[in-house]
Design a protein around this motif. Structure first.
Motif, PDB file in Angstrom:
ATOM      1  N   ALA A  86       0.829  -1.204   0.000  1.00 22.70           N
ATOM      2  CA  ALA A  86       0.000   0.000   0.000  1.00 22.70           C
ATOM      3  C   ALA A  86       0.864   1.256   0.000  1.00 22.70           C
ATOM      4  N   THR A  87       1.923   1.254   0.803  1.00 27.79           N
ATOM      5  CA  THR A  87       2.819   2.413   0.896  1.00 27.79           C
ATOM      6  C   THR A  87       3.520   2.672  -0.438  1.00 27.79           C
ATOM      7  N   THR A  88       3.987   1.605  -1.091  1.00 29.00           N
ATOM      8  CA  THR A  88       4.647   1.755  -2.393  1.00 29.00           C
ATOM      9  C   THR A  88       3.684   2.343  -3.417  1.00 29.00           C
ATOM     10  N   PHE A  89       2.467   1.846  -3.461  1.00 29.57           N
ATOM     11  CA  PHE A  89       1.473   2.372  -4.402  1.00 29.57           C
ATOM     12  C   PHE A  89       1.153   3.835  -4.101  1.00 29.57           C
ATOM     13  N   GLU A  90       1.085   4.186  -2.821  1.00 29.62           N
ATOM     14  CA  GLU A  90       0.813   5.578  -2.445  1.00 29.62           C
ATOM     15  C   GLU A  90       1.906   6.502  -2.954  1.00 29.62           C
ATOM     16  N   ARG A  91       3.162   6.089  -2.826  1.00 30.54           N
ATOM     17  CA  ARG A  91       4.281   6.924  -3.278  1.00 30.54           C
ATOM     18  C   ARG A  91       4.269   7.073  -4.800  1.00 30.54           C
ATOM     19  N   VAL A  92       3.974   5.977  -5.492  1.00 25.84           N
ATOM     20  CA  VAL A  92       3.904   6.046  -6.952  1.00 25.84           C
ATOM     21  C   VAL A  92       2.752   6.952  -7.383  1.00 25.84           C
ATOM     22  N   SER A  93       1.615   6.817  -6.724  1.00 28.63           N
ATOM     23  CA  SER A  93       0.458   7.637  -7.064  1.00 28.63           C
ATOM     24  C   SER A  93       0.743   9.120  -6.858  1.00 28.63           C
ATOM     25  N   LYS A  94       1.359   9.446  -5.726  1.00 29.43           N
ATOM     26  CA  LYS A  94       1.658  10.845  -5.413  1.00 29.43           C
ATOM     27  C   LYS A  94       2.730  11.430  -6.328  1.00 29.43           C
ATOM     28  N   SER A  95       3.553  10.558  -6.919  1.00 24.81           N
ATOM     29  CA  SER A  95       4.614  11.051  -7.812  1.00 24.81           C
ATOM     30  C   SER A  95       4.037  11.629  -9.101  1.00 24.81           C
ATOM     31  N   GLY A  96       2.830  11.181  -9.476  1.00 24.38           N
ATOM     32  CA  GLY A  96       2.191  11.692 -10.688  1.00 24.38           C
ATOM     33  C   GLY A  96       2.681  11.077 -11.983  1.00 24.38           C
ATOM     34  N   ILE A  97       3.519  10.053 -11.918  1.00 25.15           N
ATOM     35  CA  ILE A  97       4.098   9.507 -13.152  1.00 25.15           C
ATOM     36  C   ILE A  97       3.070   8.790 -14.024  1.00 25.15           C
ATOM     37  N   PHE A  98       1.958   8.361 -13.416  1.00 19.83           N
ATOM     38  CA  PHE A  98       0.930   7.660 -14.185  1.00 19.83           C
ATOM     39  C   PHE A  98      -0.195   8.580 -14.650  1.00 19.83           C
ATOM     40  N   GLU A  99      -0.113   9.844 -14.322  1.00 18.82           N
ATOM     41  CA  GLU A  99      -1.198  10.760 -14.639  1.00 18.82           C
ATOM     42  C   GLU A  99      -1.391  10.870 -16.156  1.00 18.82           C
ATOM     43  N   ASN A 100      -2.615  10.659 -16.592  1.00 17.04           N
ATOM     44  CA  ASN A 100      -3.002  10.738 -18.019  1.00 17.04           C
ATOM     45  C   ASN A 100      -2.307   9.695 -18.891  1.00 17.04           C
ATOM     46  N   GLU A 101      -1.761   8.655 -18.275  1.00 16.68           N
ATOM     47  CA  GLU A 101      -1.088   7.602 -19.038  1.00 16.68           C
ATOM     48  C   GLU A 101      -2.026   6.429 -19.288  1.00 16.68           C
ATOM     49  N   LYS A 102      -1.920   5.835 -20.477  1.00 13.16           N
ATOM     50  CA  LYS A 102      -2.701   4.651 -20.821  1.00 13.16           C
ATOM     51  C   LYS A 102      -1.783   3.644 -21.514  1.00 13.16           C
ATOM     52  N   PRO A 103      -0.864   3.058 -20.766  1.00  8.92           N
ATOM     53  CA  PRO A 103       0.106   2.134 -21.369  1.00  8.92           C
ATOM     54  C   PRO A 103      -0.562   0.866 -21.884  1.00  8.92           C
ATOM     55  N   GLN A 104       0.061   0.251 -22.869  1.00 10.04           N
ATOM     56  CA  GLN A 104      -0.476  -0.950 -23.493  1.00 10.04           C
ATOM     57  C   GLN A 104       0.189  -2.230 -23.007  1.00 10.04           C
ATOM     58  N   GLY A 105       1.294  -2.108 -22.284  1.00  9.03           N
ATOM     59  CA  GLY A 105       1.992  -3.306 -21.839  1.00  9.03           C
ATOM     60  C   GLY A 105       2.831  -3.050 -20.609  1.00  9.03           C
ATOM     61  N   VAL A 106       3.486  -4.105 -20.119  1.00 11.54           N
ATOM     62  CA  VAL A 106       4.293  -4.017 -18.900  1.00 11.54           C
ATOM     63  C   VAL A 106       5.468  -3.060 -19.090  1.00 11.54           C
ATOM     64  N   VAL A 107       6.232  -3.266 -20.154  1.00 10.96           N
ATOM     65  CA  VAL A 107       7.424  -2.446 -20.378  1.00 10.96           C
ATOM     66  C   VAL A 107       7.061  -0.969 -20.507  1.00 10.96           C
ATOM     67  N   GLU A 108       5.991  -0.705 -21.259  1.00  9.49           N
ATOM     68  CA  GLU A 108       5.558   0.675 -21.437  1.00  9.49           C
ATOM     69  C   GLU A 108       5.132   1.297 -20.107  1.00  9.49           C
ATOM     70  N   THR A 109       4.494   0.516 -19.269  1.00  4.92           N
ATOM     71  CA  THR A 109       4.096   1.014 -17.952  1.00  4.92           C
ATOM     72  C   THR A 109       5.315   1.376 -17.115  1.00  4.92           C
ATOM     73  N   LEU A 110       6.280   0.479 -17.099  1.00  7.25           N
ATOM     74  CA  LEU A 110       7.470   0.696 -16.279  1.00  7.25           C
ATOM     75  C   LEU A 110       8.354   1.824 -16.807  1.00  7.25           C
ATOM     76  N   GLN A 111       8.217   2.143 -18.094  1.00  5.79           N
ATOM     77  CA  GLN A 111       8.993   3.263 -18.651  1.00  5.79           C
ATOM     78  C   GLN A 111       8.617   4.589 -17.987  1.00  5.79           C
ATOM     79  N   ASN A 112       7.421   4.644 -17.420  1.00  8.32           N
ATOM     80  CA  ASN A 112       6.997   5.877 -16.749  1.00  8.32           C
ATOM     81  C   ASN A 112       7.887   6.249 -15.576  1.00  8.32           C
ATOM     82  N   PHE A 113       8.606   5.281 -15.034  1.00 13.04           N
ATOM     83  CA  PHE A 113       9.448   5.577 -13.890  1.00 13.04           C
ATOM     84  C   PHE A 113      10.648   6.448 -14.262  1.00 13.04           C
ATOM     85  N   LYS A 114      10.927   6.592 -15.556  1.00 12.92           N
ATOM     86  CA  LYS A 114      11.977   7.509 -15.996  1.00 12.92           C
ATOM     87  C   LYS A 114      11.640   8.957 -15.622  1.00 12.92           C
TER      88      LYS A 114
END
Length: 287
Positions: free
Chosen positions: A256-284
């Protein structure tokens, strides 16, 4: 119950729509209450040919079975609204909550329905809406679960979690901890990989050496940009359940804590990735 029972699906959002569709295809009469619902839900009702009673009271009066498909956050309010309608009705339908509640919430809702002599089944859906009815599994529990199983065994894949009402809630949460814990592990790993500037290199190695794990992640990881807040609530609920039972809860709490930090970082905002690799690229974006 009548030969052709009337099923109230409340409400036909993503999951409810697929469940309603499966029921209609098996010639069940499906109703809902469209009053106050979103334009998208109203379109779902029209497209599927669900009978719209418009008002919740009318749906409650007519239904033989009520399927609650809102959200864990909305399940208690839904139950209270249904009970308010039942107090004005002579009808006594079977009430099935499929909202993946915590065990404590499921028990609380059951007590409310027992006060008005309504049979209650607690449940959860294992799988995405697109997997209904062929691959998703409906897990049900409680003393009235066989009423649900006997009625819908030919329509859905159903798992009997036993007589204890909260069992299906615990089942869903504990199952979820495995795949969500795996996602949390990868998210924390990619956070560190981005920090050290080796995200692409590490991602390629993990994909090469853990192909089976990547295959498993394909079903879940791309959904996180849209649903991470729900995942946080689910893992906090799991951690609370484990604490209440005096069971280990470090991984659930940490997920839960890890998801909270990722959510607050905003890296997924307005993103609609199609696969695992594309999702993880957001961490850049954390660089």
């Amino acid at each position: 119950m009548k030969t052709q029972p009337v099923i109230a699906v409340l409400f036909p959002g993503d999951m409810g729509t697929q469940i309603a569709k499966a029921l209609i295809e098996q010639n069940f009469k499906v109703i809902t209450a469209g009053e106050g619902r979103s334009a998208r839900t109203l379109q779902n009702i029209k497209d599927l040919g669900i009978i719209d009673t418009h008002f919740l009271q009318d749906a409650v009066d007519e239904a033989d079975v009520i399927l609650s498909l809102t959200s864990p956050e909305g399940s208690l309010k839904m139950a209270e609204n249904i009970i308010s309608c039942l107090k004005k009705s002579s009808n006594r339908p079977l009430y099935v909550d499929l909202n993946s509640n915590t065990p404590a919430l499921a028990s609380s809702i059951e007590k409310l329905f027992s006060l008005v002599s309504i049979p209650f089944v607690n449940g959860a859906v294992m799988g995405a809406s697109r997997d209904v009815p062929n691959h998703a599994v409906l897990v049900v529990s409680g003393i009235y679960r066989h009423l649900f199983i006997n009625l819908f065994a030919s329509v859905f894949k159903i798992k009997d979690a036993g007589e204890k009402t909260e069992a299906s809630s615990a089942y869903k949460l504990l199952f979820s901890m495995v795949n969500k814990g795996m996602n949390a592990l990868f998210f924390e790993t990619m956070t560190a990989a981005a920090h050290f500037g080796i995200l692409d290199e590490l991602n390629e190695s993990l994909q090469a050496f853990l192909p089976g794990t990547y295959q498993d992640l394909m079903k879940t990881t791309p959904t996180y940009p849209q649903h991470i807040v729900r995942r946080i609530d689910e893992m906090n609920g799991l951690a609370e359940m484990l604490k209440d039972e005096n069971l280990p809860n470090i991984i659930a709490s940490g997920t839960a804590t890890t998801f909270e930090r990722v959510s607050k970082s905003g890296i997924f905002e307005n993103e609609k990735p199609q696969g695992v690799v594309e999702t993880l690229q957001n961490f850049k974006k954390l660089l």
